[in-house]
Design a protein around this motif. Structure first.
Motif, PDB file in Angstrom:
ATOM      1  N   LEU A 150      29.247   9.092  12.475  1.00 33.82           N
ATOM      2  CA  LEU A 150      29.203  10.480  13.340  1.00 33.82           C
ATOM      3  C   LEU A 150      27.439  10.666  13.370  1.00 33.82           C
ATOM      4  N   LEU A 151      27.666  10.668  14.720  1.00 38.95           N
ATOM      5  CA  LEU A 151      26.077  11.758  15.461  1.00 38.95           C
ATOM      6  C   LEU A 151      25.959  13.315  16.050  1.00 38.95           C
ATOM      7  N   ILE A 152      25.436  13.877  14.405  1.00 36.36           N
ATOM      8  CA  ILE A 152      24.912  14.603  14.771  1.00 36.36           C
ATOM      9  C   ILE A 152      23.674  15.148  15.784  1.00 36.36           C
ATOM     10  N   ASP A 153      23.540  14.834  16.931  1.00 37.16           N
ATOM     11  CA  ASP A 153      22.761  15.209  18.260  1.00 37.16           C
ATOM     12  C   ASP A 153      21.472  16.069  18.726  1.00 37.16           C
ATOM     13  N   GLU A 154      20.531  16.022  18.688  1.00 38.12           N
ATOM     14  CA  GLU A 154      19.463  17.009  18.919  1.00 38.12           C
ATOM     15  C   GLU A 154      19.178  18.384  17.829  1.00 38.12           C
ATOM     16  N   ILE A 155      19.801  17.954  16.512  1.00 35.59           N
ATOM     17  CA  ILE A 155      19.514  19.495  15.560  1.00 35.59           C
ATOM     18  C   ILE A 155      18.894  19.864  15.393  1.00 35.59           C
ATOM     19  N   ASP A 156      17.407  19.659  15.975  1.00 42.04           N
ATOM     20  CA  ASP A 156      16.092  20.886  15.757  1.00 42.04           C
ATOM     21  C   ASP A 156      16.528  21.872  17.125  1.00 42.04           C
ATOM     22  N   LYS A 157      17.697  22.116  17.438  1.00 41.12           N
ATOM     23  CA  LYS A 157      18.331  22.465  18.420  1.00 41.12           C
ATOM     24  C   LYS A 157      18.527  23.697  17.819  1.00 41.12           C
ATOM     25  N   SER A 158      18.647  23.343  16.369  1.00 42.56           N
ATOM     26  CA  SER A 158      19.720  24.579  15.481  1.00 42.56           C
ATOM     27  C   SER A 158      19.585  26.054  15.457  1.00 42.56           C
ATOM     28  N   ASP A 159      20.159  25.898  14.896  1.00 41.17           N
ATOM     29  CA  ASP A 159      19.747  28.051  14.238  1.00 41.17           C
ATOM     30  C   ASP A 159      18.304  27.109  12.873  1.00 41.17           C
ATOM     31  N   LEU A 160      17.842  28.071  12.765  1.00 41.11           N
ATOM     32  CA  LEU A 160      17.158  27.919  11.560  1.00 41.11           C
ATOM     33  C   LEU A 160      18.171  26.863  10.199  1.00 41.11           C
ATOM     34  N   ASP A 161      18.675  27.820   9.895  1.00 41.19           N
ATOM     35  CA  ASP A 161      19.983  27.848   8.980  1.00 41.19           C
ATOM     36  C   ASP A 161      20.458  26.988   8.628  1.00 41.19           C
ATOM     37  N   LEU A 162      20.570  26.270   9.919  1.00 39.61           N
ATOM     38  CA  LEU A 162      21.965  24.700   9.944  1.00 39.61           C
ATOM     39  C   LEU A 162      21.504  24.097   8.477  1.00 39.61           C
ATOM     40  N   PRO A 163      20.064  23.600   8.996  1.00 35.77           N
ATOM     41  CA  PRO A 163      19.611  22.020   8.332  1.00 35.77           C
ATOM     42  C   PRO A 163      20.036  22.406   6.914  1.00 35.77           C
ATOM     43  N   SER A 164      19.535  23.681   6.692  1.00 34.41           N
ATOM     44  CA  SER A 164      19.725  24.311   4.861  1.00 34.41           C
ATOM     45  C   SER A 164      20.911  24.318   4.427  1.00 34.41           C
ATOM     46  N   ASP A 165      21.854  24.354   5.346  1.00 34.98           N
ATOM     47  CA  ASP A 165      23.555  25.035   5.114  1.00 34.98           C
ATOM     48  C   ASP A 165      24.894  23.625   5.063  1.00 34.98           C
ATOM     49  N   LEU A 166      23.771  22.275   5.399  1.00 36.86           N
ATOM     50  CA  LEU A 166      24.512  20.657   5.624  1.00 36.86           C
ATOM     51  C   LEU A 166      23.976  20.641   4.343  1.00 36.86           C
ATOM     52  N   LEU A 167      23.452  21.084   3.018  1.00 38.75           N
ATOM     53  CA  LEU A 167      22.801  20.019   2.280  1.00 38.75           C
ATOM     54  C   LEU A 167      23.671  20.063   1.317  1.00 38.75           C
ATOM     55  N   ASP A 168      24.409  21.722   1.095  1.00 34.42           N
ATOM     56  CA  ASP A 168      25.295  20.510  -0.212  1.00 34.42           C
ATOM     57  C   ASP A 168      26.458  20.111   0.548  1.00 34.42           C
ATOM     58  N   VAL A 169      27.449  20.073   1.004  1.00 35.56           N
ATOM     59  CA  VAL A 169      28.025  19.384   1.848  1.00 35.56           C
ATOM     60  C   VAL A 169      27.955  17.571   2.341  1.00 35.56           C
ATOM     61  N   LEU A 170      26.351  17.520   2.714  1.00 35.91           N
ATOM     62  CA  LEU A 170      26.723  16.324   2.753  1.00 35.91           C
ATOM     63  C   LEU A 170      25.968  15.374   1.651  1.00 35.91           C
ATOM     64  N   GLU A 171      25.258  16.573  -0.297  1.00 35.86           N
ATOM     65  CA  GLU A 171      25.350  15.939  -1.372  1.00 35.86           C
ATOM     66  C   GLU A 171      26.714  16.274  -1.938  1.00 35.86           C
TER      67      GLU A 171
END
Length: 315
Positions: A150-171
């Motif tokens: 899976l490629l998650i491309d240019e995550i730095d262009k996301s909404d501020l909360d998206l990286p944190s939202d990913l944490l639970d799913v990826l864990e």
């Protein structure tokens, strides 16, 4: 410059095949194989170790670097070598949400289908599976015999909360589809964007059996929370240098071509080192066209070089 003869700007119509279009660059041939560019990828020093660490630890790999440095091509290289199949892709914008990456539910389409069936007198079937589709992250987390890429491309262009939202799913490596937890059928087959691939979802719960190989790319335009960073293996692409560029040109074209354009490669490396915003695919485009140009038409070559090697900050 023979390659310019297709369009002459004289307003005179010509037959489509008179003359034919020149051959396309190898990296612009269609239809495109799923992992064509990955076989040509030249990993910089340290990236192989970072990939293996991410694979062994079942952690996402966060790759930071300038545009055109090969960050997004990495996923194709790994998928090709490890036979992980066609990579899944999630291109991030400021409007991207975690839910959209997990699954999509066309509730309006389902309502319209029910209304149409009622009006036509046909039996009304409550087939929710026809209106559900796994997103790229959801498909990557679906149970499989082999890990998905899976490629998650240019995550730095996301909404501020998206990286944190990913944490639970990826864990946890799992998520729920609320529409299915309330559905009468315990088992429902849901398709991916590729309609030929379906996954049986039990009780609305998607649980991965093999954690996917995930590459997240960033242009370095923002900082991420420490909680997010500590769950990733991180790698920063090294600055572009002349040797690296020569290897890229050689991989996509050939060694003889790379030798013929050594001065252009050197100048490109100097320009990048001086702070110009340029991408390596711009260099490849220039090399491909300039090596077919008339060497005596210096003015045309200069115009072409300026056209193809414009600074990316110059709109």
């Amino acid at each position: 410059m023979a390659w310019t003869s297709y369009y002459r700007g004289d307003g005179q119509p010509r037959e489509e095949a008179e003359p034919p279009l020149p051959p396309s660059p190898p990296w612009r041939e269609f239809p495109r194989p799923d992992v064509a560019e990955g076989r040509l990828f030249q990993p910089p020093e340290g990236l192989v170790e970072a990939v293996n660490a991410a694979l062994s630890l079942r952690r996402p790999l966060l790759v930071t670097g300038m545009p055109g440095s090969g960050k997004s091509t990495l996923i194709e290289s790994v998928a090709s070598e490890l036979k992980l199949g066609a990579p899944l892709r999630w291109h991030i914008t400021s409007r991207s949400t975690l839910t959209d990456s997990l699954y999509r539910y066309d509730v309006l389409g389902r309502i319209h289908a029910q209304q149409f069936a009622q009006l036509s007198g046909a039996p009304v079937e409550d087939s929710i599976a026809d209106f559900l589709q796994l997103g790229p992250l959801g498909a990557a987390l679906a149970p499989t015999e082999r890990p998905r890429a899976l490629l998650i491309d240019e995550i730095d262009k996301s909404d501020l909360d998206l990286p944190s939202d990913l944490l639970d799913v990826l864990e946890r490596g799992e998520f729920r589809i609320p529409e299915l937890t309330r559905h009468q059928d315990q088992r429902v087959s849901i398709r991916e964007s590729d309609a030929a691939i379906t996954h049986e979802i039990v009780d609305g719960r998607v649980r991965c059996t093999n954690f996917p190989f995930i590459v997240m790319t960033s242009n370095g335009e923002r900082d991420f929370p420490a909680a997010f960073l500590r769950r990733c293996v991180r790698f920063r692409m090294p600055p572009i240098n002349e040797e690296m560029l020569a290897r890229i040109v050689e991989a996509h074209l050939d060694a003889a071509t790379a030798a013929r354009v050594s001065e252009l490669i050197s100048q490109f490396a100097r320009d990048v080192g001086a702070g110009r915003s340029l991408a390596t695919d711009q260099l490849l485009n220039a090399v491909f066209l300039l090596t077919g140009a008339d060497p005596e038409d210096a003015a045309a070559r200069e115009r072409l070089t300026g056209l193809l090697l414009r600074d990316l900050s110059d709109a």
